[in-house]
Design a protein around this motif. Structure first.
Motif, PDB file in Angstrom:
ATOM      1  N   THR A 137       4.618  88.536  39.420  1.00  0.00           N
ATOM      2  CA  THR A 137       5.173  88.690  41.041  1.00  0.00           C
ATOM      3  C   THR A 137       5.369  87.677  41.819  1.00  0.00           C
ATOM      4  N   LEU A 146      -4.557  84.489  42.726  1.00  0.00           N
ATOM      5  CA  LEU A 146      -5.209  85.138  41.506  1.00  0.00           C
ATOM      6  C   LEU A 146      -6.642  85.020  41.345  1.00  0.00           C
ATOM      7  N   MET A 195      -4.722  91.832  32.243  1.00  0.00           N
ATOM      8  CA  MET A 195      -3.399  92.178  32.705  1.00  0.00           C
ATOM      9  C   MET A 195      -2.984  92.244  33.965  1.00  0.00           C
ATOM     10  N   THR A 196      -3.953  92.601  34.782  1.00  0.00           N
ATOM     11  CA  THR A 196      -3.626  92.743  36.352  1.00  0.00           C
ATOM     12  C   THR A 196      -3.295  91.312  36.559  1.00  0.00           C
ATOM     13  N   ARG A 197      -4.109  90.394  36.344  1.00  0.00           N
ATOM     14  CA  ARG A 197      -3.890  88.846  36.732  1.00  0.00           C
ATOM     15  C   ARG A 197      -2.554  88.455  36.459  1.00  0.00           C
ATOM     16  N   SER A 220       0.316  90.281  35.622  1.00  0.00           N
ATOM     17  CA  SER A 220       1.069  91.030  36.506  1.00  0.00           C
ATOM     18  C   SER A 220       1.616  90.364  37.959  1.00  0.00           C
ATOM     19  N   LYS A 221       0.276  90.032  38.325  1.00  0.00           N
ATOM     20  CA  LYS A 221       0.401  89.429  39.816  1.00  0.00           C
ATOM     21  C   LYS A 221       1.058  87.982  39.897  1.00  0.00           C
ATOM     22  N   GLN A 277       3.964  92.533  26.511  1.00  0.00           N
ATOM     23  CA  GLN A 277       2.765  93.124  26.935  1.00  0.00           C
ATOM     24  C   GLN A 277       1.930  93.756  25.962  1.00  0.00           C
ATOM     25  N   GLN A 290      -7.981  95.195  30.847  1.00  0.00           N
ATOM     26  CA  GLN A 290      -7.050  95.445  32.181  1.00  0.00           C
ATOM     27  C   GLN A 290      -7.094  94.326  33.344  1.00  0.00           C
ATOM     28  N   PRO A 291      -8.187  93.723  33.805  1.00  0.00           N
ATOM     29  CA  PRO A 291      -8.408  92.810  34.853  1.00  0.00           C
ATOM     30  C   PRO A 291      -7.477  91.811  34.304  1.00  0.00           C
ATOM     31  N   ARG A 333      -2.135  92.808  24.818  1.00  0.00           N
ATOM     32  CA  ARG A 333      -3.090  93.821  24.425  1.00  0.00           C
ATOM     33  C   ARG A 333      -3.824  94.182  23.349  1.00  0.00           C
TER      34      ARG A 333
END
Length: 224
Positions: free
Chosen positions: A32, A119, A24-26, A28-29, A10, A21-22, A14
């Motif tokens: 999951t 996503l 990284m959020t995608r 992470s999702k 991670q 951040q958007p 970065r």
């Protein structure tokens, strides 16, 4: 540098690749979603799940780094995409780029479509097809992660390439060997880059020159 553990993965995304951040959020999702779906169908080997950021996310995202050049705008074609690696990761990191994910297994493509929708990636097109049955047409980038031996892959997919198309082909420990065995009939500018996630693995990177030709019978005859 070899990325070995999840925190390093991670951090690399970065700090080196510059994922915001958007993005990284995608990612992470996506992790999951993959973990949940892997309980229903075997998308990836269970033994890789504790190292999912290294083995699948960074292993895919590194293709945006190892090419050592700015990849031209245009459609990215990911052949034999399986669980969406590397294509779905690329789409999550470059939501402005059209990305086509091709796989011949309906369970996989159904999941890929659901994942792209979850996503919010309208840039993704999922195609249920064998590579042999795809209509020909040029693409800016072609990727295939352990899909087929290099000579066979080129026989199947050179018709999607132009002299400007960049090929990014993770090949594991056999990368250099496969490139060395490639018949001379393929007029190419390929080389091997070190994988950032496996010290023994390589990635074939480069272009096919104008006039590169497919000679299936000659290629098959030269295999050892």
């Amino acid at each position: 540098m070899i990325v070995r553990v999840e925190d390093e993965a991670q951090d690399w995304l970065r700090d080196v690749l510059g994922v915001d951040q958007p993005g990284m959020t995608r990612l992470s999702k996506l992790v999951t979603l993959l973990l949940e779906e892997n309980e229903r169908q075997n998308l990836v080997a269970r033994g890789t799940l504790p190292h999912i950021w290294v083995r699948h996310i960074v292993d895919s995202a590194q293709l945006l780094h190892v090419s050592r050049e700015t990849l031209a705008e245009g459609e990215w074609l990911d052949l034999g995409t399986g669980a969406g690696f590397p294509g779905l990761v690329v789409a999550a990191l470059q939501p402005h780029r059209p990305v086509t994910l091709v796989d011949s297994r309906r369970l996989r493509t159904d999941w890929l479509q659901r994942a792209a929708e979850a996503l919010e990636l309208p840039n993704v097109r999922v195609v249920l097809s064998r590579v042999e049955d795809l209509p020909s047409g040029p693409h800016a980038v072609i990727s295939a992660r352990a899909f087929a031996p290099l000579d066979k892959l080129l026989e199947l997919s050179a018709r999607f390439s132009t002299p400007d198309t960049v090929w990014l082909l993770p090949k594991g420990a056999r990368a250099a060997q496969e490139l060395q065995m490639l018949p001379e009939s393929w007029n190419h500018m390929f080389h091997v880059e070190q994988s950032l996630t496996d010290a023994d693995a390589g990635i074939i990177v480069g272009r096919l020159r104008a006039g590169a030709v497919s000679k299936p019978s000659a290629a098959k005859g030269k295999r050892t």
